[in-house]
Design an enzyme around this catalytic site. Structure first.
Site, PDB file in Angstrom:
ATOM      1  N   GLU A 253      40.272  20.313  49.995  1.00 28.23           N
ATOM      2  CA  GLU A 253      41.403  21.287  50.654  1.00 28.23           C
ATOM      3  C   GLU A 253      42.588  20.147  50.500  1.00 28.23           C
ATOM      4  OE1 GLU A 253      40.754  23.431  53.512  1.00 28.23           O
ATOM      5  OE2 GLU A 253      42.684  23.289  54.274  1.00 28.23           O
TER       6      GLU A 253
ATOM      7  N   ASP B  49      39.433  18.152  53.609  1.00 29.48           N
ATOM      8  CA  ASP B  49      40.143  19.117  53.981  1.00 29.48           C
ATOM      9  C   ASP B  49      41.415  17.158  54.461  1.00 29.48           C
ATOM     10  OD1 ASP B  49      43.075  19.274  54.423  1.00 29.48           O
ATOM     11  OD2 ASP B  49      42.826  20.718  55.581  1.00 29.48           O
TER      12      ASP B  49
ATOM     13  N   LYS C 177      46.628  31.575  55.745  1.00 30.11           N
ATOM     14  CA  LYS C 177      46.902  31.500  58.030  1.00 30.11           C
ATOM     15  C   LYS C 177      47.647  32.809  58.108  1.00 30.11           C
ATOM     16  CE  LYS C 177      45.226  26.802  57.985  1.00 30.11           C
ATOM     17  NZ  LYS C 177      45.901  25.215  58.041  1.00 30.11           N
TER      18      LYS C 177
ATOM     19  N   LYS D 104      37.988  16.196  58.096  1.00 26.16           N
ATOM     20  CA  LYS D 104      39.228  15.488  57.527  1.00 26.16           C
ATOM     21  C   LYS D 104      39.201  14.840  57.704  1.00 26.16           C
ATOM     22  CE  LYS D 104      41.320  19.717  59.030  1.00 26.16           C
ATOM     23  NZ  LYS D 104      42.883  20.124  58.467  1.00 26.16           N
TER      24      LYS D 104
ATOM     25  N   ASP E 110      46.158  24.519  51.259  1.00 30.56           N
ATOM     26  CA  ASP E 110      46.631  24.712  52.026  1.00 30.56           C
ATOM     27  C   ASP E 110      48.327  24.769  52.317  1.00 30.56           C
ATOM     28  OD1 ASP E 110      46.834  25.576  54.934  1.00 30.56           O
ATOM     29  OD2 ASP E 110      45.413  23.955  55.674  1.00 30.56           O
TER      30      ASP E 110
HETATM   31 MG    MG Z   1      43.839  22.768  55.513  1.00 31.63          MG
END
Ligand code: MG
Length: 341
Positions: free
Chosen positions: A204, A178, A253, A150, A229
């Site tokens: 991402e 991401d 998701k 991240k 995302d």
């Molecule tokens: Mg993400």
């Protein structure tokens, strides 16, 4: 549920994972389960809102209905509560669990059964560089082969982190990154250029969710796949993103899109444009992760899984509902989602 340790991404730090669980029994004796993992930033809901939605709308509506009429039930519910993404996912999950139990098959087979297992990435939230490198080593030691780092809160540190992690883990591990909307277009391009030798597999959501032109600009200027995302919440979003050539991959998701049925629609639109999908997750109980896994196994163009939200939960009542071996996830082979007892 509590997290074993706080978790930081570009725009927030969290310490607990509030999930709402739904249980329903049928007149022929089946018990189905669903789970909502609301997140104010992503799904726009709190756990209290999910419970209120359940009491006011879902329970009165669902009572006495036939789970096999799921397209009707989910469509009508969506009309009543269009913004209740994770609450809809919870109901959808429960209906699919019941149908697969009635069919006496694990859910991934009812949905298409393309695979029987899939490797998952393991995510390292934003930590100081040294801790990130150390954590990467620990995860590789545990058998994971794909790391998701991240970032997006600071370009210099992100570059250093990726380079140092690559040095630590060697060449055979995949590294995904991401940025959680944290970069400008220029920063995203610079990040990829400066980490070329670290061979980041995909980038991402580098830029702000509300402007898909930014994603498009990044995608046109970096040689690796760019994944949407936060920009992808609805079927309309995936249509828009693919039609305008904004992205190379999508992160689906269940909690964002409102469940498996909608996820299937979204995946079909992606497929029409040769866009491949990853199934991701929120901070979900292993019950929600199991639903994501069954869905991920069902379709050819779902090639990646990022189903790690349950690993850090301290008191998950559904612990053990997915099996992890050397970084690969396997579903329970019992009927439905595989809840025991
Ligand atoms: Mg993400």
């Amino acid at each position: 549920m509590r997290l074993a340790e706080p978790y930081t991404i570009a725009y927030e730090t969290i310490e607990t994972a509030p999930n709402v669980f739904l249980k329903a029994t049928t007149d022929n004796g089946l018990t189905g389960w669903g789970c909502a993992a609301p997140d104010l930033e992503v799904t726009g809901e709190t756990a209290e809102m999910v419970v209120r939605t359940y009491n006011d709308t879902i329970e009165p509506f669902l009572h006495g209905q036939d789970p096999f009429r799921y397209a009707l039930l989910l469509q009508e519910l969506r009309n009543f509560i269009p913004q209740a993404h994770s609450a809809l996912a919870m109901v959808d999950m429960l209906l699919y669990d019941l149908m697969a139990q009635q069919a006496r098959e694990p859910l991934y087979k009812l949905l298409g059964g393309f695979r029987t297992s899939i490797p998952t990435s393991i995510t390292i939230g934003i930590l100081p560089v040294e801790n990130t490198v150390e954590r990467a080593g620990e995860y590789i030691g545990k058998g994971f082969r794909i790391l998701k780092l991240k970032g997006g809160a600071g370009l210099e540190e992100d570059v250093e982190k990726v380079m140092r992690v690559r040095e630590k883990v060697g060449k055979d591990i995949e590294i995904r990154f991401d940025a959680n909307q944290g970069y400008s277009v220029e920063e995203a391009i610079a990040f990829i250029q400066r980490t070329t030798s670290a061979r980041v597999e995909l980038l991402e959501q580098p830029t702000n969710r509300h402007n898909e032109e930014l994603l498009k600009e990044v995608a046109a200027n970096v040689p690796i796949p760019v994944m949407a995302d936060e920009s992808l919440m609805t079927l309309k979003d995936v249509f828009h993103l693919t039609r305008h050539g904004c992205i190379d991959m999508i992160n689906i998701k269940l909690m964002k899109v409102g469940g498996i049925m909608e996820a299937m629609h979204i995946n079909s639109v992606a497929k029409a444009d040769n866009v491949e999908a990853m199934v991701g997750c929120m901070d979900e109980s292993a019950l929600g992760i199991a639903a994501g896994l069954h869905f991920a196994l069902a379709r050819p163009n779902i090639i990646y899984a990022d189903l790690d939200g349950h690993f850090d939960l301290v008191d998950d009542p559904f612990v053990g509902m997915v099996r992890l071996e050397e970084g690969v996830l396997y579903p329970m082979e019992g009927p439905g989602l595989g809840v025991k007892g």
